[in-house]
Design an enzyme around this catalytic site. Structure first.
Site, PDB file in Angstrom:
ATOM      1  N   VAL A 119      -4.516 -18.057 -13.583  1.00 18.06           N
ATOM      2  CA  VAL A 119      -5.465 -19.159 -12.515  1.00 18.06           C
ATOM      3  C   VAL A 119      -5.656 -17.969 -12.468  1.00 18.06           C
ATOM      4  CG1 VAL A 119      -5.638 -19.576 -10.158  1.00 18.06           C
ATOM      5  CG2 VAL A 119      -4.811 -21.059 -11.941  1.00 18.06           C
TER       6      VAL A 119
ATOM      7  N   ASP B  18       7.190 -11.975 -13.334  1.00 16.57           N
ATOM      8  CA  ASP B  18       8.003 -12.938 -11.857  1.00 16.57           C
ATOM      9  C   ASP B  18       8.874 -13.334 -12.459  1.00 16.57           C
ATOM     10  OD1 ASP B  18       5.660 -13.209  -9.499  1.00 16.57           O
ATOM     11  OD2 ASP B  18       7.027 -15.363 -10.315  1.00 16.57           O
TER      12      ASP B  18
ATOM     13  N   SER C 139      -4.086 -13.231  -9.305  1.00 19.97           N
ATOM     14  CA  SER C 139      -4.132 -14.104 -10.202  1.00 19.97           C
ATOM     15  C   SER C 139      -2.422 -13.972 -10.381  1.00 19.97           C
ATOM     16  CB  SER C 139      -4.249 -13.511 -11.444  1.00 19.97           C
ATOM     17  OG  SER C 139      -4.109 -12.042 -12.411  1.00 19.97           O
ATOM     18  N   LYS C 140      -2.292 -15.303 -11.489  1.00 23.07           N
ATOM     19  CA  LYS C 140      -0.972 -15.773 -11.365  1.00 23.07           C
ATOM     20  C   LYS C 140      -1.183 -16.027 -12.818  1.00 23.07           C
ATOM     21  CE  LYS C 140       3.153 -15.006  -9.698  1.00 23.07           C
ATOM     22  NZ  LYS C 140       3.190 -13.391  -7.948  1.00 23.07           N
ATOM     23  N   GLY C 141      -0.041 -16.555 -13.235  1.00 20.58           N
ATOM     24  CA  GLY C 141       0.216 -17.371 -14.630  1.00 20.58           C
ATOM     25  C   GLY C 141       2.002 -18.302 -15.252  1.00 20.58           C
TER      26      GLY C 141
END
Ligand code: NAD
Length: 429
Positions: free
Chosen positions: A73, A159, A118-120
Site C-alpha cells: 500500500v 519489518d 507505504s507498507k507491505g
C-alpha cells in the site's frame, strides 16, 4: 525437515484495549480538526493512494504448490518516494497494512525527510518455511509488486519477520529485472551491499536523543535519571545501552522471557552479552525478577516501552510513576491511557517522533546509495542527532502554540506538512 528460516516471536499476551490503527486514524482526525484542514484535503489524506494485492505462488520444498497473498500500500507520495517496511506474518491484513502506510506518511513528514509512506506484507508463517521457501516467497512477491518499487517511487525496509537477508533478495530481484544493480531500492540492507553504518543502532539512538531533550525540558539531566525499558531487542537494548553510557541508571528491563529489576542499576552491556549467547534474558543472575507489568509501573523517571503495541492501557496507566514515556515501539499507548497520562502530567514522546531515528537513517542509506558515496558512522550519528533534536523542538513549539499534548502536536506538524505539499502541487485532474 528443514530449519525454519526466521524464528517467529510468540503471540503477544496483551489483550488489545482497542485497535491501534483505528486509534491512529482517530488521532489523525483530531489533529486535522485542530488544523482546520479543508474538507477536500481531509478526504484526500484519509485515503490511500494505491493498494496492491498480489498472489504469491511458490513450489514448496516437498514439491507442492502453495499460494500466499501479498499486499503493498502506498498511502501518500506527495512529499517523495513511498517508504515503508515489509512484514511476513499470518496476521497481515490489507486494513492493517494501509494503516501502517499512513503511519509511515506522518512519521516521515514529522522528521521532514522527503518520503511518503507505504507498507507491505505477505500473509504467511515464516517459522514454518525453509530458507529456500522464504527466498522464493520474497522473490515472487517482489516481482508481483515490481512496477511500484524503485528508488524514486517506493522503497521497502525490514519489518516484522523480515531482515537484511530478505532486503538483499529484494534488491537482487529488482536489479535482475532492471538489468543493473539498484542498491537504493531497499534500505536496511547489509552494510557490505550498500547499507548504512549506524542503521542498526539508529532507532535506539533516536530514543536516547529525544529522551535527553525531554529531560532537559523538565529541568532534569540524563545523568542519574532512572530508566525502565520494556523490550530488549534492537530498539530497547540499544536505547538502554546508550542511555547508560550517557549516565542514566537502568533500573528495570524486560523481554518476552522475563523482567528484571535493580534499583542500583543493571549492567546493560553484560545483559546484551547474555542475550547474544542465550537468545533471551531469562536466567540472567544480576537482578531481581519482577512481573512483566511491574516494569511499566516501577519507580523511575523515564519509561521506554520498546516491545509491542497497546501495552499501556487504562488499567496500568494510573500506576505509572515515570515522568517521561519515550515510545520506542509503535502504538504502545492506547487512547484511553493517553488521557490518563495527560491528566497525570506525564511527558509523552509519541512513537512517530520517538522511534523516527530508524527511518531517518534509512533515508541516509538511500541518499548514500544514490550518491554512491558512503559516510563514516560519526557523520551518520551527527546528522541523526541534528534531525532528532530539530524535530523534538518543532513538536514542542507546536504543542506550546496550540496548547495541545505532544502526540496531537506531532500529528498536527506532520499532517500540516503533507497538506502544504498538496496545496503547492494542486490537484491534477
Ligand atoms: P525486536 O524483535 O528486536 O525486539 C522486541 C523485544 O521485545 C524482544 O526483546 C522481545 O522479547 C520483547 N518483547 C516482546 N513482547 C514482549 C512483552 N510482552 N513484554 C516484554 N518484552 C516483550 O524488535 P525491535 O526492532 O526492537 O522493535 C520493537 C518495537 O519498536 C516494535 O514496535 C517495532 O515496530 C518498533 N520499531 C522498531 C524500529 C527498528 O528500527 N527496529 C523502528 C521503528 C519502530
Amino acid at each position: 525437515m528443514s530449519e525454519p528460516a526466521i524464528i517467529r516471536p510468540d503471540k503477544q499476551t496483551f489483550l488489545a484495549e482497542e485497535n491501534p490503527f483505528e486509534a491512529m486514524m482517530e488521532r489523525f482526525d483530531h489533529a486535522a480538526k485542530l488544523l482546520n484542514l479543508d474538507p477536500g484535503l481531509y478526504k484526500v489524506l484519509r485515503n490511500p493512494e494505491k493498494q496492491i494485492i498480489v498472489s504469491v505462488p511458490i513450489v514448496r520444498d516437498n514439491g507442492e504448490v502453495e499460494v500466499y497473498t501479498g499486499y503493498r500500500v502506498l498511502y501518500n507520495t506527495s512529499r517523495g518516494p513511498a517508504k515503508g517496511g515489509i512484514r511476513f506474518d499470518l496476521n497481515v491484513t490489507l486494513e492493517e497494512v494501509t494503516a501502517l502506510a499512513a503511519w509511515m506518511t506522518w512519521k516521515c513528514a514529522l522528521v521532514n525527510i522527503p518520503f511518503g509512506g507505504s507498507k507491505g506484507g505477505v500473509v504467511c508463517d515464516p517459522s514454518a518455511m525453509s530458507m529456500a521457501e522464504l527466498e522464493r516467497v520474497t522473490r515472487r512477491y517482489t516481482s508481483g509488486i515490481i512496477e511500484t518499487l524503485g528508488p524514486d517511487s517506493d522503497v521497502p525496509a525490514p519489518d516484522v519477520n523480515t531482515n537484511e537477508r530478505v532486503m538483499a533478495w529484494i534488491m537482487d530481484t529488482y536489479s535482475m529485472h532492471h538489468r543493473h544493480t539498484v542498491t537504493a531500492v531497499v534500505t536496511g540492507k547489509p552494510v557490505a551491499m550498500g547499507g548504512s553504518l549506524g542503521r542498526r543502532e539508529a532507532t535506539g539512538r533516536g530514543c536516547m536523543i529525544v529522551t535527553r531533550e525531554a529531560l532537559a525540558q523538565l529541568g532534569m539531566s540524563i545523568v542519574g535519571a532512572k530508566v525502565a525499558v520494556q523490550g530488549f531487542g534492537n530498539v530497547g537494548s540499544i536505547a538502554a545501552e546508550l542511555m547508560a553510557q550517557a549516565g542514566a541508571t537502568i533500573v528495570a528491563v524486560s523481554d518476552k522471557s522475563t523482567a528484571l529489576h535493580n534499583p542500583h542499576g543493571l549492567d546493560v552491556p553484560d545483559m546484551m552479552r547474555w542475550v547474544r549467547e542465550k537468545r533471551q534474558l531469562a536466567g540472567y543472575p544480576k537482578g531481581e525478577t519482577i512481573t512483566h507489568d511491574q516494569v511499566l509501573t516501577v519507580d523511575c523517571d523515564v519509561l521506554i516501552p520498546a516491545a509491542t503495541e497497546n501495552v499501556i492501557s487504562r488499567k496500568n496507566a494510573p500506576h505509572i510513576k515515570a515522568k517521561i514515556i519515550c515510545e520506542g515501539a509503535n502504538g504502545p499507548t492506547s487512547a484511553a491511557a493517553d488521557k490518563i497520562l495527560e491528566d497525570k502530567g506525564v511527558f509523552v514522546i509519541p512513537d512517530i517522533l520517538a522511534n523516527a531515528g530508524g527511518v531517518t537513517v534509512s533515508y541516509f542509506e538511500w541518499v548514500q546509495d544514490r550518491g554512491g558515496y558512503f559516510w563514516d558512522e560519526e557523520t551518520v550519528n551527527r546528522r541523526l542527532e541534528s534531525i532528532m533534536v530539530r524535530s523534538f523542538s518543532e513538536v514542542m513549539a507546536m504543542a506550546a502554540r496550540h496548547k495541545v499534548a505532544n502526540r496531537v502536536a506531532s500529528y498536527m506538524l506532520a499532517i500540516d506538512r503533507v497538506a502544504a505539499m498538496h496545496r503547492l502541487r494542486g490537484m491534477y485532474a
